[in-house]
Design a protein around this motif. Structure first.
Motif, PDB file in Angstrom:
ATOM      1  N   GLU A 156      -7.257   2.820  -4.148  1.00 22.35           N
ATOM      2  CA  GLU A 156      -8.177   2.258  -3.164  1.00 22.35           C
ATOM      3  C   GLU A 156      -9.466   3.070  -3.148  1.00 22.35           C
ATOM      4  O   GLU A 156      -9.449   4.295  -3.211  1.00 22.35           O
TER       5      GLU A 156
ATOM      6  N   LYS B 101      -2.944   0.500  -4.164  1.00 18.80           N
ATOM      7  CA  LYS B 101      -2.329  -0.813  -4.000  1.00 18.80           C
ATOM      8  C   LYS B 101      -1.438  -1.100  -5.199  1.00 18.80           C
ATOM      9  O   LYS B 101      -1.841  -0.912  -6.353  1.00 18.80           O
TER      10      LYS B 101
ATOM     11  N   GLU C  22       0.174  -3.216  -7.922  1.00 20.30           N
ATOM     12  CA  GLU C  22      -0.194  -4.449  -8.621  1.00 20.30           C
ATOM     13  C   GLU C  22       1.003  -5.103  -9.294  1.00 20.30           C
ATOM     14  O   GLU C  22       1.007  -6.316  -9.507  1.00 20.30           O
TER      15      GLU C  22
ATOM     16  N   ARG D   8       0.858  -1.191   0.000  1.00 26.56           N
ATOM     17  CA  ARG D   8       0.000   0.000   0.000  1.00 26.56           C
ATOM     18  C   ARG D   8       0.893   1.239   0.000  1.00 26.56           C
ATOM     19  O   ARG D   8       1.868   1.304   0.740  1.00 26.56           O
TER      20      ARG D   8
END
Length: 475
Positions: free
Chosen positions: A446, A427, A429, A404
């Motif tokens: 988010e 977040k 990826e 995060r």
């Protein structure tokens, strides 16, 4: 000072510039899908709207435009100025009654179109010609007034029977054009030209209604811009001035508009001052098949999507505005070879005479482009990289898939939309490496309801490591 039609030679010089000026005049006039009922066509006109001064204090739009630029007029030169804008013409729809009267209705459905209430744009011009000598000192002031007017147009069906009428009304508008010039110190006879266009209409919002943009628009000058031409002499570029004039150009004050050289490339006797920032000598792309009015440059996509509208959607578009109807006709009748021209064009290539320098190694291909002995990128170099497993150290913390972070887009980014994400959490990826050795973080924001869809489709937002702050260590 005279206020008459321009001389023929001035008209000839304005022809090319008016092609671009017309694009400014109708920028965003009606947006795809060209229907009055579309949400994005509910708020009309975004550029160059000069509102009545009695209402302008209640909004972020303005009642004037202020242009300053530099010119080098020759002795005895005159300045021709054309103020161009749209006058909102409010259209209502009425259905015919058996007794010969009419009732105002929200729509009138015909076989080929659906007529609905709409604000049309009536083209207006104010022309002023003054000698440069008249501009010195207090300059010249030209007030103008457009009276209120109303007209009706009968509506007939396919059988030629009168089924209704359109009632169009324009409200009164008044304004002022102020022109002045001041000679600058220096080795050359250079002047700073000032041109101000003001809306001086005395309209104010009715009691109890407050700030109502819809009510103010019929009393506004819409898409306002200027064309200015010297009979003898030239203007200086405001974006690429000569070195000696850069200080004087920087001192010019332009509010709600920006002047650029216009007309034929290579000439500097004509200026377009536009609420939309343009480059010097702007021109309409030769591939463009016609005006699409959508405030974009994606003619190919617009043409394809417009042609794909349903018959009912096209009926409503035809009834929305004559210009929208012309777009529908253009999309439906465009030949394949014209549509193919919209797919792309290269404008940066130029003819080069003579052989180019020989490269120390490599060989030219069939187009004369030198190719090195080894490729600039070796696909085998991707081995050892895994976006799902790779990690990067940010502020002493290891960041990888699942981490995060807080987003802090840098000023170097070219996507202005990313600024709205400043301070949002996201977040990670994937960690990606480009062929130049750069590292990029693919993230989803988010709280984004479409994050799952983006993740499935691999459509991420990308930030560099110095644009994020880790929020927590991985467990």
């Amino acid at each position: 000072m005279t206020v008459t039609a321009f001389a023929p030679e001035t008209e000839e010089r304005f022809v090319l510039a008016r092609q671009v000026a017309d694009a400014v005049l109708f920028e965003g006039y009606v947006l795809y899908p060209y229907r009055a009922s579309a949400a994005k066509n509910r708020l009309r006109w975004q550029f160059g709207v000069l509102v009545p001064p009695g209402w302008g204090t209640e909004c972020e739009e303005h009642d004037f435009q202020h242009t300053e630029c530099l010119m080098e007029p020759k002795a005895g030169a005159t300045l021709a100025v054309e103020v161009r804008f749209l006058h909102a013409r409010r259209r209502t729809v009425q259905r015919a009654r058996p007794d010969g009267g009419f009732d105002t209705v929200p729509e009138l459905r015909l076989e080929d179109r659906v007529l609905v209430p709409w604000d049309e744009g009536s083209e207006e011009r104010v022309e002023v010609v003054a000698s440069v000598d008249e501009l010195l000192g207090d300059g010249v002031t030209y007030p103008f007034r457009l009276p209120a007017r109303e007209d009706t147009e009968p509506v007939v069906d396919e059988a030629g029977r009168a089924v209704g009428r359109l009632v169009r009304r324009c409200e009164e508008i008044s304004g002022t054009v102020r022109l002045s010039a001041r000679e600058l110190d220096g080795p050359y006879r250079t002047m700073r030209l000032t041109a101000v266009v003001e809306n001086t209409s005395d309209w104010t919002p009715p009691e109890g209604r407050g700030a109502d943009r819809e009510a103010a628009l019929p009393h506004s000058l819409v898409a306002t811009h200027l064309l200015m031409a010297l009979s003898a002499g030239s203007f200086l570029s405001m974006t690429d001035p000569p070195e000696w004039a850069k200080g004087a150009v920087a001192a010019c004050r332009n509010l709600h508009t920006w002047p650029v050289l216009a007309g034929e490339p290579g000439r500097a006797d004509l200026v377009l001052s536009s609420p939309i920032i343009l480059q010097d000598h702007p021109a309409i792309a030769p591939e463009s098949p016609g005006a699409l009015y959508d405030a974009t440059e994606i003619d190919e996509i617009l043409a394809l999507r417009t042609a794909a509208l349903t018959d009912e959607e096209k009926r409503e578009a035809r009834g929305t505005d004559e210009r929208a109807a012309a777009v529908i006709e253009l999309a439906d009748s465009m030949p394949p070879e014209v549509l193919e021209r919209l797919h792309g064009a290269v404008r940066s290539l130029r003819e080069v005479s003579g052989p180019g320098p020989a490269a120390p190694d490599g060989f030219p291909d069939e187009f004369g482009v030198m190719r090195p002995d080894t490729p600039w990128w070796d696909p085998a170099s991707e081995e050892g990289f895994d976006p799902a497993q790779d990690r990067v150290v940010v502020d002493g913390r290891s960041v990888g898939q699942g981490s995060r972070v807080e987003l802090h887009p840098g000023l170097r980014r070219t996507d202005a939309q990313d600024i709205f994400l400043r301070g949002r959490t996201a977040k990670v990826e994937a960690v990606l490496h480009d062929v130049d050795g750069g590292v990029h973080l693919a993230v989803t924001v988010e709280g984004d309801p479409g994050a799952d869809v983006r993740r499935e489709q691999g459509r991420f937002l990308y930030f560099q490591p110095d644009e994020v702050t880790p929020l927590e260590d991985d467990v």
